[in-house]
Design a protein around this motif. Structure first.
Motif, PDB file in Angstrom:
ATOM      1  N   ILE A 179      38.285  81.279   7.873  1.00 50.13           N
ATOM      2  CA  ILE A 179      38.060  81.067   9.300  1.00 50.13           C
ATOM      3  C   ILE A 179      38.621  79.704   9.680  1.00 50.13           C
ATOM      4  N   THR A 180      38.784  79.493  10.962  1.00 49.72           N
ATOM      5  CA  THR A 180      39.218  78.196  11.456  1.00 49.72           C
ATOM      6  C   THR A 180      37.987  77.341  11.698  1.00 49.72           C
ATOM      7  N   VAL A 181      37.857  76.271  10.924  1.00 43.83           N
ATOM      8  CA  VAL A 181      36.730  75.360  11.081  1.00 43.83           C
ATOM      9  C   VAL A 181      37.213  74.145  11.863  1.00 43.83           C
ATOM     10  N   ASP A 182      36.661  73.954  13.042  1.00 48.09           N
ATOM     11  CA  ASP A 182      37.037  72.817  13.875  1.00 48.09           C
ATOM     12  C   ASP A 182      36.748  71.522  13.114  1.00 48.09           C
ATOM     13  N   PRO A 183      37.738  70.652  12.924  1.00 47.44           N
ATOM     14  CA  PRO A 183      37.500  69.383  12.215  1.00 47.44           C
ATOM     15  C   PRO A 183      36.367  68.567  12.808  1.00 47.44           C
ATOM     16  N   ALA A 184      36.122  68.745  14.106  1.00 50.09           N
ATOM     17  CA  ALA A 184      35.047  67.994  14.760  1.00 50.09           C
ATOM     18  C   ALA A 184      33.685  68.371  14.199  1.00 50.09           C
ATOM     19  N   ILE A 185      33.545  69.613  13.735  1.00 52.90           N
ATOM     20  CA  ILE A 185      32.276  70.060  13.156  1.00 52.90           C
ATOM     21  C   ILE A 185      32.001  69.310  11.854  1.00 52.90           C
ATOM     22  N   LEU A 186      33.011  69.215  11.004  1.00 50.17           N
ATOM     23  CA  LEU A 186      32.854  68.498   9.741  1.00 50.17           C
ATOM     24  C   LEU A 186      32.694  67.000   9.977  1.00 50.17           C
ATOM     25  N   GLU A 187      33.384  66.469  10.965  1.00 48.65           N
ATOM     26  CA  GLU A 187      33.272  65.044  11.271  1.00 48.65           C
ATOM     27  C   GLU A 187      31.865  64.712  11.755  1.00 48.65           C
ATOM     28  N   ALA A 188      31.308  65.591  12.594  1.00 44.45           N
ATOM     29  CA  ALA A 188      29.948  65.372  13.103  1.00 44.45           C
ATOM     30  C   ALA A 188      28.932  65.463  11.969  1.00 44.45           C
ATOM     31  N   ALA A 189      29.144  66.401  11.057  1.00 43.30           N
ATOM     32  CA  ALA A 189      28.246  66.535   9.900  1.00 43.30           C
ATOM     33  C   ALA A 189      28.331  65.291   9.027  1.00 43.30           C
ATOM     34  N   SER A 190      29.544  64.786   8.839  1.00 44.80           N
ATOM     35  CA  SER A 190      29.744  63.567   8.049  1.00 44.80           C
ATOM     36  C   SER A 190      29.038  62.384   8.695  1.00 44.80           C
ATOM     37  N   ASP A 191      29.159  62.270  10.030  1.00 43.97           N
ATOM     38  CA  ASP A 191      28.496  61.180  10.746  1.00 43.97           C
ATOM     39  C   ASP A 191      26.977  61.286  10.622  1.00 43.97           C
ATOM     40  N   TYR A 192      26.463  62.519  10.660  1.00 44.21           N
ATOM     41  CA  TYR A 192      25.017  62.700  10.495  1.00 44.21           C
ATOM     42  C   TYR A 192      24.581  62.182   9.130  1.00 44.21           C
ATOM     43  N   LEU A 193      25.317  62.551   8.079  1.00 44.40           N
ATOM     44  CA  LEU A 193      24.961  62.113   6.736  1.00 44.40           C
ATOM     45  C   LEU A 193      25.000  60.585   6.638  1.00 44.40           C
ATOM     46  N   LYS A 194      26.015  59.981   7.217  1.00 38.27           N
ATOM     47  CA  LYS A 194      26.113  58.512   7.189  1.00 38.27           C
ATOM     48  C   LYS A 194      24.907  57.874   7.871  1.00 38.27           C
ATOM     49  N   SER A 195      24.448  58.500   8.953  1.00 43.64           N
ATOM     50  CA  SER A 195      23.314  57.945   9.705  1.00 43.64           C
ATOM     51  C   SER A 195      22.011  58.012   8.912  1.00 43.64           C
ATOM     52  N   GLN A 196      21.968  58.872   7.899  1.00 44.33           N
ATOM     53  CA  GLN A 196      20.751  59.067   7.112  1.00 44.33           C
ATOM     54  C   GLN A 196      20.755  58.278   5.798  1.00 44.33           C
ATOM     55  N   GLN A 197      21.862  57.602   5.490  1.00 44.41           N
ATOM     56  CA  GLN A 197      21.928  56.873   4.222  1.00 44.41           C
ATOM     57  C   GLN A 197      20.924  55.732   4.217  1.00 44.41           C
ATOM     58  N   LEU A 198      20.170  55.615   3.128  1.00 48.55           N
ATOM     59  CA  LEU A 198      19.111  54.616   3.022  1.00 48.55           C
ATOM     60  C   LEU A 198      19.647  53.295   2.475  1.00 48.55           C
ATOM     61  N   ALA A 199      18.791  52.287   2.496  1.00 49.17           N
ATOM     62  CA  ALA A 199      19.212  50.948   2.080  1.00 49.17           C
ATOM     63  C   ALA A 199      19.655  50.896   0.624  1.00 49.17           C
ATOM     64  N   ASP A 200      19.095  51.804  -0.226  1.00 51.36           N
ATOM     65  CA  ASP A 200      19.486  51.805  -1.641  1.00 51.36           C
ATOM     66  C   ASP A 200      20.732  52.629  -1.905  1.00 51.36           C
ATOM     67  N   GLY A 201      21.327  53.192  -0.833  1.00 51.04           N
ATOM     68  CA  GLY A 201      22.541  53.989  -0.956  1.00 51.04           C
ATOM     69  C   GLY A 201      22.285  55.474  -1.075  1.00 51.04           C
ATOM     70  N   GLY A 202      21.021  55.858  -1.279  1.00 50.47           N
ATOM     71  CA  GLY A 202      20.690  57.271  -1.453  1.00 50.47           C
ATOM     72  C   GLY A 202      20.396  57.976  -0.147  1.00 50.47           C
ATOM     73  N   PHE A 203      20.004  59.244  -0.279  1.00 53.91           N
ATOM     74  CA  PHE A 203      19.736  60.079   0.888  1.00 53.91           C
ATOM     75  C   PHE A 203      18.397  60.791   0.714  1.00 53.91           C
ATOM     76  N   PRO A 204      17.629  60.936   1.805  1.00 56.72           N
ATOM     77  CA  PRO A 204      16.333  61.602   1.720  1.00 56.72           C
ATOM     78  C   PRO A 204      16.472  63.113   1.867  1.00 56.72           C
ATOM     79  N   SER A 205      15.445  63.848   1.425  1.00 55.27           N
ATOM     80  CA  SER A 205      15.465  65.295   1.627  1.00 55.27           C
ATOM     81  C   SER A 205      15.169  65.635   3.078  1.00 55.27           C
ATOM     82  N   ALA A 206      14.388  64.790   3.752  1.00 52.76           N
ATOM     83  CA  ALA A 206      14.084  64.964   5.173  1.00 52.76           C
ATOM     84  C   ALA A 206      14.166  63.600   5.842  1.00 52.76           C
ATOM     85  N   PRO A 207      14.533  63.556   7.101  1.00 49.87           N
ATOM     86  CA  PRO A 207      14.651  62.267   7.791  1.00 49.87           C
ATOM     87  C   PRO A 207      13.385  61.440   7.659  1.00 49.87           C
TER      88      PRO A 207
END
Length: 408
Positions: free
Chosen positions: A252-280
């Motif tokens: 399928i055609t995946v709009d790059p904006a969808i992946l970019e937005a998902a990437s930005d979401y992940l970056k916004s959730q990165q914790l001070a120790d560099g890790g990521f939580p299971s829930a916000p």
């Protein structure tokens, strides 16, 4: 590290008896000598280029492997195969054989249907998806269609959970036939990755699943567990969806904006120790962090790049901080739940192998990790005889090497 029989460093333990008759002592000496010969490797082992975190994780998996060559359960064994193969091992190698059996023969001698519906599995289609991927990782792709005992087609079992009725959930996968929204995003992502592993991406059902999944993104760029848009996004499922959509790009055609937005979401959730939580709002979670590392690689980024660094901390560093001295990875600090699946997923992430390519491609095999300790000294010597005493001192020292995590 050098350890003795009771794990005290460097000092050999002495097994003494002043009441055993010479004949019995000789029998014990012979048994001890035989055990020593069985443990000591026959030649020196070359230095292993893999990281200490990886080798310690493999050491933990070896320690958890049981006499039947499995890892305590079908789901655990499925995960163990993925972890060890991603780390450069081979599921059928001598290093992972126990009395002639391997982790794969353990799986293939048992019922996948029973495992998928057991009390410790809350999502049958995800179990089937991971089982498919473990068979491919074990280089047994053809056996996916006649898997386990009794024989079942794992791919057909997975397909039974896809919604093929016209409606809002058309194409999605869910473990529930009465509530098609239940864990649908999570389940569909795993199903797509398993289908991609099997080369099914040209099928209509693959396109339908990918087309449904791409529509489940929340306004914050993340993806939830359920299918209802508006459910809270989380890092683990967002990372799995990113991998699934990258794996779907040929269908399928995946709009790059969808992946970019998902990437930005992940970056916004990165914790001070560099890790990521299971829930916000939560603390660093090993499974979520492992999934995000895979997603970062799937997007063509480097998880150690400054873009994915919190201060001086990286996701890889945060993941390694959750490894115990035993080699196991804990899901969260203080947790003892799901340690084997967590360790296996961490090993896949440390190898930087996203499920977009792994296990369809497993890479080059490493020299198998040697889990057995080396005997450095032992007395009396093998076949020693005693005719003038009924007191025998038996001593042994052994070394777990720099890659080991201890000797029980």
């Amino acid at each position: 590290m050098v350890q003795s029989l009771d794990r005290a460093p460097a000092v050999p333990r002495k097994l003494m008896s002043r009441t055993v008759w010479p004949l019995l002592v000789l029998g014990f000496v012979a048994l001890a000598a035989y055990a020593m010969l069985a443990v000591a490797p026959s030649r020196a082992v070359a230095a292993d280029a893999r990281s200490q975190a990886t080798l310690h994780g493999l050491d933990y998996l070896h320690a958890r492997q049981e006499a039947d060559a499995g890892f305590g359960s079908m789901p655990n064994t499925v995960w163990a195969i993925l972890g060890l193969v991603a780390s450069g091992e081979r599921a059928g190698s001598q290093a992972w054989k126990v009395s002639g059996d391997t982790p794969f023969t353990y799986l293939d001698a048992r019922s996948h249907e029973a495992a998928a519906t057991a009390g410790d599995v809350d999502n049958a289609p995800i179990y089937y998806a991971r089982a498919i991927m473990s068979y491919v990782a074990a280089q047994q792709k053809a056996r996916v269609f006649t898997a386990g005992t009794p024989r079942v087609d794992l791919l057909a079992k997975l397909y039974a959970y896809q919604d093929e009725d016209e409606g809002a959930t058309l194409g999605s996968f869910s473990p529930s036939s009465s509530n098609r929204d239940f864990q649908a995003v999570r389940t569909t992502a795993w199903a797509l990755l398993a289908m991609r592993t099997m080369g099914e991406s040209s099928k209509d059902r693959f396109t339908a699943a990918a087309s449904w999944l791409v529509k489940q993104q929340n306004d914050d760029g993340g993806f939830p567990v359920e299918s209802t848009v508006g459910e809270t996004s989380n890092c683990q499922d967002t990372a799995m969806v990113v991998q699934a959509l990258v794996a779907s790009s040929n269908a399928i055609t995946v709009d790059p904006a969808i992946l970019e937005a998902a990437s930005d979401y992940l970056k916004s959730q990165q914790l001070a120790d560099g890790g990521f939580p299971s829930a916000p709002g939560g603390k660093t979670d090993a499974m979520a962090t492992a999934a995000v590392i895979q997603a970062i690689v799937a997007l063509g980024d480097d998880p150690n790049d400054s873009e994915w660094t919190s201060g001086t901390h990286t996701a890889t560093g945060a993941l390694r901080s959750l490894q115990l001295s035993s080699g196991a990875f804990v899901k969260k600090i203080g947790s003892t739940l799901q340690m084997l699946p967590t360790t296996s997923w961490a090993l896949v992430a440390l190898a930087e192998k996203p499920f977009t390519a792994f296990p369809a491609t497993i890479g080059t095999a490493a020299t198998p990790f040697v889990a057995r300790p080396t005997i450095t000294s032992a007395s009396p010597k093998n076949k020693a005889k005693f005719t003038s005493t009924n007191v025998v001192v038996i001593e042994a020292s052994y070394n777990d090497g720099k890659n080991g995590t201890g000797i029980k």
